[in-house]
Scaffold this motif. Structure first.
Motif, PDB file in Angstrom:
ATOM      1  N   GLN A  93     -71.141  57.686   5.693  1.00 36.51           N
ATOM      2  CA  GLN A  93     -71.558  58.406   6.895  1.00 36.51           C
ATOM      3  C   GLN A  93     -70.310  58.636   7.754  1.00 36.51           C
ATOM      4  O   GLN A  93     -69.368  57.846   7.718  1.00 36.51           O
ATOM      5  CB  GLN A  93     -72.586  57.581   7.676  1.00 36.51           C
ATOM      6  N   TYR A  94     -70.362  59.683   8.598  1.00 34.33           N
ATOM      7  CA  TYR A  94     -69.165  60.008   9.376  1.00 34.33           C
ATOM      8  C   TYR A  94     -68.940  59.071  10.565  1.00 34.33           C
ATOM      9  O   TYR A  94     -67.826  58.908  11.023  1.00 34.33           O
ATOM     10  CB  TYR A  94     -69.227  61.461   9.840  1.00 34.33           C
ATOM     11  N   GLY A  95     -70.047  58.463  11.042  1.00 34.14           N
ATOM     12  CA  GLY A  95     -69.862  57.601  12.206  1.00 34.14           C
ATOM     13  C   GLY A  95     -70.077  56.132  11.857  1.00 34.14           C
ATOM     14  O   GLY A  95     -70.358  55.314  12.736  1.00 34.14           O
ATOM     15  N   ALA A 100     -65.258  66.493   2.097  1.00 31.90           N
ATOM     16  CA  ALA A 100     -64.746  66.968   0.812  1.00 31.90           C
ATOM     17  C   ALA A 100     -65.752  67.812   0.031  1.00 31.90           C
ATOM     18  O   ALA A 100     -65.366  68.564  -0.865  1.00 31.90           O
ATOM     19  CB  ALA A 100     -64.316  65.772  -0.033  1.00 31.90           C
ATOM     20  N   SER A 101     -67.038  67.682   0.383  1.00 31.92           N
ATOM     21  CA  SER A 101     -68.043  68.458  -0.357  1.00 31.92           C
ATOM     22  C   SER A 101     -68.145  69.882   0.173  1.00 31.92           C
ATOM     23  O   SER A 101     -68.892  70.691  -0.362  1.00 31.92           O
ATOM     24  CB  SER A 101     -69.403  67.768  -0.220  1.00 31.92           C
ATOM     25  N   GLY A 102     -67.403  70.192   1.235  1.00 31.35           N
ATOM     26  CA  GLY A 102     -67.597  71.468   1.930  1.00 31.35           C
ATOM     27  C   GLY A 102     -66.767  72.620   1.381  1.00 31.35           C
ATOM     28  O   GLY A 102     -65.916  72.462   0.497  1.00 31.35           O
ATOM     29  N   ASP A 103     -67.020  73.758   1.997  1.00 24.35           N
ATOM     30  CA  ASP A 103     -66.426  75.031   1.579  1.00 24.35           C
ATOM     31  C   ASP A 103     -64.891  75.036   1.711  1.00 24.35           C
ATOM     32  O   ASP A 103     -64.173  75.369   0.767  1.00 24.35           O
ATOM     33  CB  ASP A 103     -67.051  76.103   2.502  1.00 24.35           C
ATOM     34  N   LEU A 104     -64.395  74.627   2.855  1.00 30.18           N
ATOM     35  CA  LEU A 104     -62.953  74.705   3.101  1.00 30.18           C
ATOM     36  C   LEU A 104     -62.183  73.759   2.171  1.00 30.18           C
ATOM     37  O   LEU A 104     -61.124  74.107   1.646  1.00 30.18           O
ATOM     38  CB  LEU A 104     -62.646  74.361   4.562  1.00 30.18           C
ATOM     39  N   ALA A 105     -62.756  72.569   1.974  1.00 28.52           N
ATOM     40  CA  ALA A 105     -62.094  71.585   1.117  1.00 28.52           C
ATOM     41  C   ALA A 105     -61.935  72.155  -0.296  1.00 28.52           C
ATOM     42  O   ALA A 105     -60.845  72.096  -0.888  1.00 28.52           O
ATOM     43  CB  ALA A 105     -62.895  70.294   1.094  1.00 28.52           C
ATOM     44  N   ALA A 161     -67.316  62.178   2.092  1.00 25.97           N
ATOM     45  CA  ALA A 161     -68.427  62.957   2.672  1.00 25.97           C
ATOM     46  C   ALA A 161     -69.704  62.141   2.447  1.00 25.97           C
ATOM     47  O   ALA A 161     -69.670  61.083   1.800  1.00 25.97           O
ATOM     48  CB  ALA A 161     -68.539  64.326   2.021  1.00 25.97           C
ATOM     49  N   ARG A 162     -70.821  62.659   2.990  1.00 23.45           N
ATOM     50  CA  ARG A 162     -72.076  61.916   2.806  1.00 23.45           C
ATOM     51  C   ARG A 162     -72.662  62.133   1.418  1.00 23.45           C
ATOM     52  O   ARG A 162     -73.353  61.268   0.893  1.00 23.45           O
ATOM     53  CB  ARG A 162     -73.103  62.368   3.855  1.00 23.45           C
ATOM     54  N   SER A 163     -72.432  63.287   0.820  1.00 23.43           N
ATOM     55  CA  SER A 163     -73.004  63.583  -0.511  1.00 23.43           C
ATOM     56  C   SER A 163     -72.662  62.457  -1.469  1.00 23.43           C
ATOM     57  O   SER A 163     -71.556  61.923  -1.433  1.00 23.43           O
ATOM     58  CB  SER A 163     -72.421  64.883  -1.071  1.00 23.43           C
ATOM     59  N   LYS A 164     -73.639  62.138  -2.311  1.00 23.07           N
ATOM     60  CA  LYS A 164     -73.400  61.055  -3.279  1.00 23.07           C
ATOM     61  C   LYS A 164     -72.721  61.632  -4.514  1.00 23.07           C
ATOM     62  O   LYS A 164     -73.345  62.321  -5.306  1.00 23.07           O
ATOM     63  CB  LYS A 164     -74.731  60.407  -3.682  1.00 23.07           C
TER      64      LYS A 164
HETATM   65  P1  NDP Z   1     -69.029  72.954   5.900  1.00 24.47           P
HETATM   66  O1  NDP Z   1     -70.168  73.454   6.712  1.00 24.47           O
HETATM   67  O2  NDP Z   1     -68.999  73.304   4.455  1.00 24.47           O
HETATM   68  O3  NDP Z   1     -69.021  71.378   6.130  1.00 24.47           O
HETATM   69  C1  NDP Z   1     -68.162  70.486   5.439  1.00 24.47           C
HETATM   70  C2  NDP Z   1     -68.952  69.244   5.071  1.00 24.47           C
HETATM   71  O4  NDP Z   1     -69.376  68.594   6.247  1.00 24.47           O
HETATM   72  C3  NDP Z   1     -70.221  69.569   4.301  1.00 24.47           C
HETATM   73  O5  NDP Z   1     -69.979  69.637   2.922  1.00 24.47           O
HETATM   74  C4  NDP Z   1     -71.119  68.406   4.668  1.00 24.47           C
HETATM   75  O6  NDP Z   1     -70.829  67.317   3.790  1.00 24.47           O
HETATM   76  C5  NDP Z   1     -70.668  68.017   6.059  1.00 24.47           C
HETATM   77  N1  NDP Z   1     -71.590  68.591   7.044  1.00 24.47           N
HETATM   78  C6  NDP Z   1     -71.924  69.883   7.205  1.00 24.47           C
HETATM   79  N2  NDP Z   1     -72.784  70.020   8.227  1.00 24.47           N
HETATM   80  C7  NDP Z   1     -72.991  68.790   8.725  1.00 24.47           C
HETATM   81  C8  NDP Z   1     -73.752  68.279   9.808  1.00 24.47           C
HETATM   82  N3  NDP Z   1     -74.486  69.079  10.577  1.00 24.47           N
HETATM   83  N4  NDP Z   1     -73.725  66.953  10.029  1.00 24.47           N
HETATM   84  C9  NDP Z   1     -72.973  66.145   9.281  1.00 24.47           C
HETATM   85  N5  NDP Z   1     -72.215  66.584   8.247  1.00 24.47           N
HETATM   86  C10 NDP Z   1     -72.216  67.876   7.982  1.00 24.47           C
HETATM   87  O7  NDP Z   1     -67.698  73.366   6.643  1.00 24.47           O
HETATM   88  P2  NDP Z   1     -66.424  74.114   6.071  1.00 24.47           P
HETATM   89  O8  NDP Z   1     -65.943  73.390   4.866  1.00 24.47           O
HETATM   90  O9  NDP Z   1     -66.708  75.552   5.987  1.00 24.47           O
HETATM   91  O10 NDP Z   1     -65.412  73.940   7.287  1.00 24.47           O
HETATM   92  C11 NDP Z   1     -64.915  72.688   7.681  1.00 24.47           C
HETATM   93  C12 NDP Z   1     -64.184  72.813   9.000  1.00 24.47           C
HETATM   94  O11 NDP Z   1     -63.146  73.766   8.866  1.00 24.47           O
HETATM   95  C13 NDP Z   1     -65.060  73.316  10.143  1.00 24.47           C
HETATM   96  O12 NDP Z   1     -64.600  72.740  11.331  1.00 24.47           O
HETATM   97  C14 NDP Z   1     -64.795  74.817  10.135  1.00 24.47           C
HETATM   98  O13 NDP Z   1     -65.020  75.386  11.395  1.00 24.47           O
HETATM   99  C15 NDP Z   1     -63.323  74.839   9.778  1.00 24.47           C
HETATM  100  N6  NDP Z   1     -62.906  76.077   9.125  1.00 24.47           N
HETATM  101  C16 NDP Z   1     -63.518  76.527   7.999  1.00 24.47           C
HETATM  102  C17 NDP Z   1     -63.095  77.675   7.366  1.00 24.47           C
HETATM  103  C18 NDP Z   1     -63.723  78.166   6.107  1.00 24.47           C
HETATM  104  O14 NDP Z   1     -63.259  79.198   5.591  1.00 24.47           O
HETATM  105  N7  NDP Z   1     -64.723  77.525   5.571  1.00 24.47           N
HETATM  106  C19 NDP Z   1     -61.954  78.459   7.923  1.00 24.47           C
HETATM  107  C20 NDP Z   1     -61.355  77.863   9.089  1.00 24.47           C
HETATM  108  C21 NDP Z   1     -61.828  76.717   9.662  1.00 24.47           C
HETATM  109  P3  NDP Z   1     -71.886  66.173   3.429  1.00 24.47           P
HETATM  110  O15 NDP Z   1     -73.247  66.708   3.668  1.00 24.47           O
HETATM  111  O16 NDP Z   1     -71.592  65.881   2.003  1.00 24.47           O
HETATM  112  O17 NDP Z   1     -71.512  65.067   4.331  1.00 24.47           O
END
Ligand code: NDP
Ligand code: BG6
Length: 513
Positions: free
Chosen positions: A116-118, A40-45, A72-75
């Motif tokens: 954690q994811y796992g 949820a902390s990521g770009d796509l979310a 997600a792992r982020s606090k």
């Molecule tokens: P991110 O790289 O932003 O990752 C999402 C979250 O996953 C991060 O906020 C982080 O959260 C956790 N994360 C990132 N890298 C790692 C790692 N090495 N180990 C463990 N946790 C990790 O990805 P996106 O949001 O960009 O994309 C998510 C998925 O969607 C991917 O599979 C991507 O290929 C796919 N996708 C993305 C698109 C886009 O436009 N962004 C378009 C189409 C598909 P935290 O550290 O908080 O756990």
């Protein structure tokens, strides 16, 4: 009658409105859906998933009882998640409307769980929190894997063992990439199937959720002016074009180990091609449609290196602005051979399409942003008017263009007489521009796909045998490109791409549209 036909051209309101989920019967009334966005902390979310969920909520498409969890792992606290996602929620439906009340109500149904994811414990804790919110109702659970692919299996293992619904359904949406080639994709499928049944896995290809891609079958199968023409007898070539006017923009790390063929062609463009070229399905049922897609994918001829062109963008300066090259990205290897552009000629060895070239072109950092399907028809045999086109007979052929984005449109190029006393022909267009005909906003692809996953509609998701067939087409080519270290042809950022693509088209008597 004239009045009637003019009236029919008036804009059509809410044409694309789907009916809200019907909640009937005592059991369904008490059902609830918990949606967990993993990553949820990521770009796509932030960019796509939460805004799509809000849009569904805003239009009353989500069930009465639902809860959304970010994981997600982020606090983060619940409040911090809400602050974060509120930055990207918009009143998409009607920009004039102030939707802050609804936004606030939506945010109050969003929660966050850090883990954690796992980790079994983290998912057991998530399960407890989900149960609290489900409050004794029939729990249905949807997990959206918005994390890098190396984490998919860990999440699925933990979620299925420790946080799946005990009595309702559990579904998992998986984001691409689904592997890098046939072997890794097969392995991913094998691992996912250790924990999930095929009908619980929703492999997303967001291009299938785009309005004009969904409309492709309607256009083809419900219009007598098109359906009989859909074959080698009338179609000369088909072009599937994807271009972006920006580079890899911060996703270079991911992109460098995938490249444009895996990022766009093997999935988005190939899915469109399969829908375009499949035989008529027995019904609109998901399995009937996917059966036809698999068949046509498996009829595609092996791709030869000669029928492919690869390119990579290079930097340059124009009008005082400097445009970076692909390898300027610090996360990309300096000597990277990863293609940011590719063009390919694909042939389908079946009775319908024998000899028709399907030309695909996908590229980043080109002169324009567009996604289009262009269908060029054959010449009219014995055309009485061919002298009007001199030697350029190509001009005289009809072309159907389905513009997927931006400015969604369907237009047909026809020959028409220029009004007047002479006999001059003009290539004109019959144009269905969506923004004029359908003024209501087109939903984002993610809205449709999320709603389908909640409703259990699988039509727009990729089945494992489809995926297998798609990888079979591209894997030998990718291996050859990589083992022979084929250098991509460099093209300037913002250009039309490598000239090699034009030679490729010319080889098949095609001119790119
Ligand atoms: P991110 O790289 O932003 O990752 C999402 C979250 O996953 C991060 O906020 C982080 O959260 C956790 N994360 C990132 N890298 C790692 C790692 N090495 N180990 C463990 N946790 C990790 O990805 P996106 O949001 O960009 O994309 C998510 C998925 O969607 C991917 O599979 C991507 O290929 C796919 N996708 C993305 C698109 C886009 O436009 N962004 C378009 C189409 C598909 P935290 O550290 O908080 O756990
Ligand atoms: C994604 C690709 O699947 O689609 C990206 O990974 C690309 O590289 C994106 O930019 C394009 O999607 P859209 O919907 O913006 O055309």
């Amino acid at each position: 009658p004239l009045q009637d036909s003019l009236a029919a051209e008036e804009p059509v309101e809410n044409q694309n409105k789907v009916l809200p989920i019907s909640i009937s019967g005592p059991e369904k009334k008490e059902a609830t859906v918990s949606i967990t966005v993993v990553g949820a902390s990521g770009d796509l979310a932030k960019k796509k998933i939460f805004p799509a969920l809000f849009a569904l909520y805003y239009e009353d498409f989500l069930p009465e009882h639902f809860t959304i969890f970010g994981y997600a792992r982020s606090k983060l606290t619940d409040e911090e998640l809400r602050d974060m996602i509120s930055m990207t929620l918009t009143c998409r439906i009607d920009q004039r409307e102030n939707c802050s009340d609804k936004m606030e109500r939506f945010l109050q149904r969003c929660f966050y769980h850090s883990g954690q994811y796992g980790s079994e414990e983290s998912f057991q804790e998530l399960d407890k929190r989900l149960k609290e919110k489900e409050a004794g109702r029939l729990p249905n659970r949807l997990f959206y894997l918005s994390v890098p692919p190396n984490i998919f299996v860990d999440v699925v293992r933990c979620a299925s063992r420790y946080a799946s619904s005990p009595t309702g359904w559990t579904r998992v949406i998986v984001e691409k990439p689904f592997g890098r080639d046939s072997e890794s994709s097969r392995e991913l499928t094998r691992c996912l199937k250790q924990y999930l049944a095929e009908d619980q896995i929703f492999r997303i290809d967001h291009y299938l959720g785009k309005e004009l891609v969904e409309n492709l079958s309607v256009l083809r199968f419900s219009n007598l002016v098109f359906e009989p023409l859909w074959s080698r007898q009338y179609i000369r070539n088909v072009q599937l074009i994807f271009s972006e006017d920006f580079g890899t923009e911060g996703r270079g790390g991911y992109f460098d180990s995938y490249g444009i063929i895996r990022d766009i062609m093997q999935n988005h463009l190939l899915q469109i091609l399969a829908l375009f070229a499949m035989e008529t399905p027995v019904s609109l049922d998901a399995e009937d449609i996917r059966n036809e897609k698999v068949k046509v994918l498996r009829s595609m001829r092996n791709l030869e290196l000669d029928d492919v062109v690869v390119g990579q963008y290079k930097g340059h300066t124009k009008g005082g602005t400097t445009y970076p090259s692909y390898t300027d990205d610090p996360t990309v290897k300096k000597n990277s051979l990863t293609p940011t552009f590719a063009a390919a000629a694909i042939f389908i060895d079946n009775a319908r399409w024998d000899g028709v070239p399907f030309l695909m072109k996908a590229g980043k950092a080109l002169h324009t942003r567009r996604a289009e399907i262009r269908v060029q028809f054959r010449h009219v045999p014995g055309n009485l008017y061919k002298c009007n086109f001199g030697s350029d007979l190509d001009k005289a052929t009809n072309e159907l263009v389905i513009r997927v984005q931006p400015d969604e449109a369907i237009y047909l190029k026809i020959n028409n007489k220029v009004p007047g006393l002479g006999m001059r022909l003009d290539c004109s267009t019959l144009n269905l521009l969506y923004s004029s005909r359908y003024p209501s906003e087109i939903p984002d692809a993610y809205e449709r796909l999320l709603l389908d996953a909640i409703e259990g509609e699988r039509r727009l998701f990729i089945r494992s045998d489809e995926l297998e067939a798609a990888w079979s087409l591209f894997t030998p080519l990718l291996k050859e490109l990589e083992s022979k270290k084929i250098a991509p042809e460099l093209y300037p950022f913002g250009s039309r791409g490598p000239v090699g693509a034009h030679y490729l088209a010319a080889k098949h008597n095609v001119r790119w549209g």
